[in-house]
Design an enzyme around this catalytic site. Structure first.
Site, PDB file in Angstrom:
ATOM      1  N   LYS A   1      96.823 -45.625  12.365  1.00  0.00           N
ATOM      2  CA  LYS A   1      97.543 -46.214  13.217  1.00  0.00           C
ATOM      3  C   LYS A   1      96.739 -47.644  13.497  1.00  0.00           C
ATOM      4  O   LYS A   1      95.592 -47.623  13.068  1.00  0.00           O
ATOM      5  CB  LYS A   1      97.429 -45.572  14.609  1.00  0.00           C
ATOM      6  CG  LYS A   1      98.616 -46.193  15.420  1.00  0.00           C
ATOM      7  CD  LYS A   1     100.006 -45.800  15.350  1.00  0.00           C
ATOM      8  CE  LYS A   1     100.898 -46.036  16.219  1.00  0.00           C
ATOM      9  NZ  LYS A   1     101.927 -45.125  15.958  1.00  0.00           N
TER      10      LYS A   1
ATOM     11  N   ASP B   1     105.852 -50.079  15.733  1.00  0.00           N
ATOM     12  CA  ASP B   1     105.643 -49.322  16.954  1.00  0.00           C
ATOM     13  C   ASP B   1     105.907 -50.153  17.879  1.00  0.00           C
ATOM     14  O   ASP B   1     106.604 -51.076  18.021  1.00  0.00           O
ATOM     15  CB  ASP B   1     104.206 -48.651  16.966  1.00  0.00           C
ATOM     16  CG  ASP B   1     103.911 -47.554  17.969  1.00  0.00           C
ATOM     17  OD1 ASP B   1     104.241 -46.523  17.698  1.00  0.00           O
ATOM     18  OD2 ASP B   1     103.411 -47.872  19.212  1.00  0.00           O
TER      19      ASP B   1
END
Ligand code: NDP
Ligand code: 2IT
Length: 444
Positions: free
Chosen positions: A124, A164
């Site tokens: 991430k 995201d």
């Protein structure tokens, strides 16, 4: 191995990273008893290895705003584990972004990606850059500066970022344009790309659609269906919009959406016209749901969350820790029978425990929102073989993958008496494949 002393070590090694502690604890609560039944995992210190990222890259991102002021943000990429495939996971641009948040997301991603059955590791990244109120040229300059450093650390077989919170098709396009320019290579190094340059059909819709497909599977096991079910959705971004679209298509009633300012109540259920308005408002105008409520005459509850509205099903689709124990209590009191998490870790640990004790259908995010990254995985496949599949074909794959995720949850989460803990099933199912790979590699 016991939970308390394991968590003490995690907390000591990662002080002040409370979101990371929370994500690890939620997994460890189920995986430690499983490890105790399989001592080979304890001996090889698999859980200790899985809670230490392979590496964390932190860098400065300097850029110039429209008034020629120099601005400085912090960029990150947490490469958690590439045990079962190249690092894979989204980028978040939000003022709240911290190392703790990205480590929790990268850790979760490792298990989620394993559940998809595709060969993807977990990662991430993102930045504390706040996209709110920024012009297109400012977003472009920020993305270009961010990618100028990130490009050293990614690649189609190394690490493949995607979107995201705060990173949608516009940002992925700027990031991809800069990557292509610097590397001189056209490859599938980012996913969520536009359809005209290597994107996959259904990627945009996949997280929301997949979440609803999983809910459908869970209801089907109980001889139930989505028809006429009253649904609460939080959020009004990518995941919320497409969860709503699929729920409406399958005959359910979506009665709420939310954003950072509050939530809107739509007593008779949102129509496709309502949804189209929200999609345009959020994607093109970056506006507030207050405008939507005003336009259609719905009530807007300022600074409140939707969970107090009576419902059958709840789909949190905004952000982490948006549903606490009080929200869980009120949902249960009103007879909510299913909670399916579109956002990552939306429920606090206390809230999760309440859902589990009440034995309602509760699907944790690593199972429920895995459809997005699954179709990212299929975007990588299509890029590698230089072919674009049809919408129908990709949607079929998405349904099959969500079905397989459901099967893994049932396999590992069976608590007897016909009760499935999807939480336990997802945690152990996700762990098992990565743990086996780590064992095969020896001490690495
Ligand atoms: P978007 O940026 O498209 O939308 C986020 C939505 O959540 C917006 O409505 C935003 O409100 C709201 N929101 C964000 N932060 C807060 C907050 N602190 N309090 C209240 N509301 C908030 O993001 P996505 O829809 O892509 O992501 C939503 C969630 O789903 C995240 O948890 C993400 O990690 C997860 N997810 C996303 C995937 C994807 O493919 N995009 C895949 C799997 C999970 P506002 O409109 O006011 O900004
Ligand atoms: O949390 C997630 O799974 C995502 N943001 C999607 C990641 C991806 O690589 O598609």
């Amino acid at each position: 191995m016991d939970l308390q002393s394991f968590m003490k070590g995690v907390t000591r090694r990662n002080p002040a990273e409370k979101e990371f502690h929370q994500a690890v604890k939620e997994v460890a609560e189920h995986v430690i008893p499983y490890i105790n039944q399989h001592p080979i995992y304890e001996k090889a210190r698999i859980l200790e290895r899985l809670t230490e990222p392979d590496r964390v890259v932190v860098f400065r991102v300097s850029w110039e705003d429209d008034q020629q002021n120099v601005r400085v943000n912090r960029g990150y990429r947490v490469q958690f584990s590439n045990a079962i495939g190249p690092y894979k996971g989204g980028l978040r641009f939000d003022k709240s972004v911290s190392l703790s948040i990205l480590k929790f997301l990268g850790f979760e991603q490792t298990f989620k990606n394993s559940l998809t059955t595709l060969p993807m590791g977990g990662a991430k990244g993102g930045s504390d850059f706040n996209p709110k109120g920024k012009s297109n040229p400012e977003i472009m300059r920020f993305c270009q500066s961010y990618m100028t450093e990130l490009q050293h650390h990614i690649g189609k077989d190394v690490d493949v970022p995607a979107g995201d919170i705060g990173v949608g098709e516009r940002e992925i396009s700027y990031l991809f344009g800069q990557y292509k320019r610097i590397s001189g290579e056209f490859s599938g190094t980012l996913t969520g790309k536009g359809l005209s340059f290597g994107g996959s059909p259904i990627r945009k819709e996949a997280t929301g659609y997949g979440c609803v497909y999983l809910a459908e599977e869970m209801l089907k096991r109980k001889d139930e269906c989505l028809d006429d079910k009253i649904c609460l959705i939080s959020g009004s971004g990518n995941v919320a919009q497409h969860a709503a679209e699929k729920l409406i298509e399958l005959g359910a009633k979506v009665v709420t959406f939310s954003d950072r300012n509050g939530f809107v109540h739509i007593p008779d259920g949102a129509t496709q016209e309502n949804l189209n308005y929200i999609i345009d408002l959020k994607t093109n105008q970056r506006g507030s749901l207050k405008t939507f409520a005003g336009e259609f005459g719905f009530t807007f509850y300022e600074n409140e969350k939707p969970w107090k509205i009576t419902c059958d099903l709840a789909f949190p689709c905004a952000t982490q820790n948006e549903l606490d124990k009080y929200d869980a209590q009120i949902l249960l009191k009103h007879g909510c029978q299913l909670v399916c998490e579109g956002s990552n870790m939306p429920t606090t640990i206390e809230g999760v425990h309440l859902f589990e004790e009440a034995k309602i259908l509760y699907a944790p995010s690593k199972a429920a929102n895995a459809g997005g990254v699954a179709i990212s995985g299929l975007e990588m496949t299509q890029n590698s073989i230089r072919i674009t599949w049809s919408r129908e074909e990709v949607d079929r794959h998405l349904k099959t993958i969500m079905h397989k995720i459901h099967e893994q949850c049932v396999e590992y989460g069976n608590k007897g008496n016909n009760h499935i803990s999807y939480l336990k099933g997802a945690n152990i199912g996700g762990f098992e494949k990565v743990a086996k790979a780590l064992l095969s590699f020896g001490v690495v």
